[in-house]
Enzyme design. Sequence first.
Site, short mmCIF file in Angstrom:
data_model
loop_
_atom_site.label_atom_id
_atom_site.label_comp_id
_atom_site.label_asym_id
_atom_site.label_seq_id
_atom_site.Cartn_x
_atom_site.Cartn_y
_atom_site.Cartn_z
CG LEU A 106 -2.15 -0.82 1.22
CD1 LEU A 106 -2.88 -0.69 2.54
CD2 LEU A 106 -3.06 -0.44 0.09
CD GLU A 107 4.91 -0.01 1.48
OE1 GLU A 107 5.58 -0.63 2.31
OE2 GLU A 107 4.23 -0.58 0.61
#
Length: 194
Positions: A106-107
């Site tokens: 998800l970064e």
Amino acid sequence: MTLALAADASVRAVVLSGEGRAFCAGLDFANFAAMAGDGAGRRAGDITAREPGRITNLGQQAVHVWRELPQPVVAAVHGHTLGGGLQIALGADIRIVAPDARLSDLEIRWGLAPDMTGTAALIRLVGEDVAKELTFTGRTLSGADAVRLGLATRTADDPHAAATELAREIAGNSPGAVRGAKRLLNRAADTDLA
């Protein structure tokens, strides 16, 4: 703790798991830095400083340490395994996941590049194009999808029990041969044939 594991000849395999509803829903950098501090605590920015003699900074070491450990590491993945949590799972040698686990890099959604060394494992596991798709989109996968893509080893309804059973099976083999095989397989993944 990992230095103690590495030095303990009685430890033949390690099961890496989370408690509660998730394996790891991502990293809280302030708490991570405080846990890694020298008693006085560190600021969150300090985890990006390279430690003396290390190829990784402190944040990256949270993932890379499992690859460096001479014993095999089996991750028991359940619930949410997101961002830095996914990278920690990628540091393990083997990942057993619940079919309904939720895994995502998800970064990108937070304006960050995933740089905790899990990216190198991601490319080796799923190939460059799939790694780029997962990283660029932050798409969430089920545990079953993760196995189909090669991101995880296999599914189990109770990943912790399956990981513990596998760790016991590994521990029943020659510890010197298992450690040597891990070293050989890690080197084969990191270098060319020559």
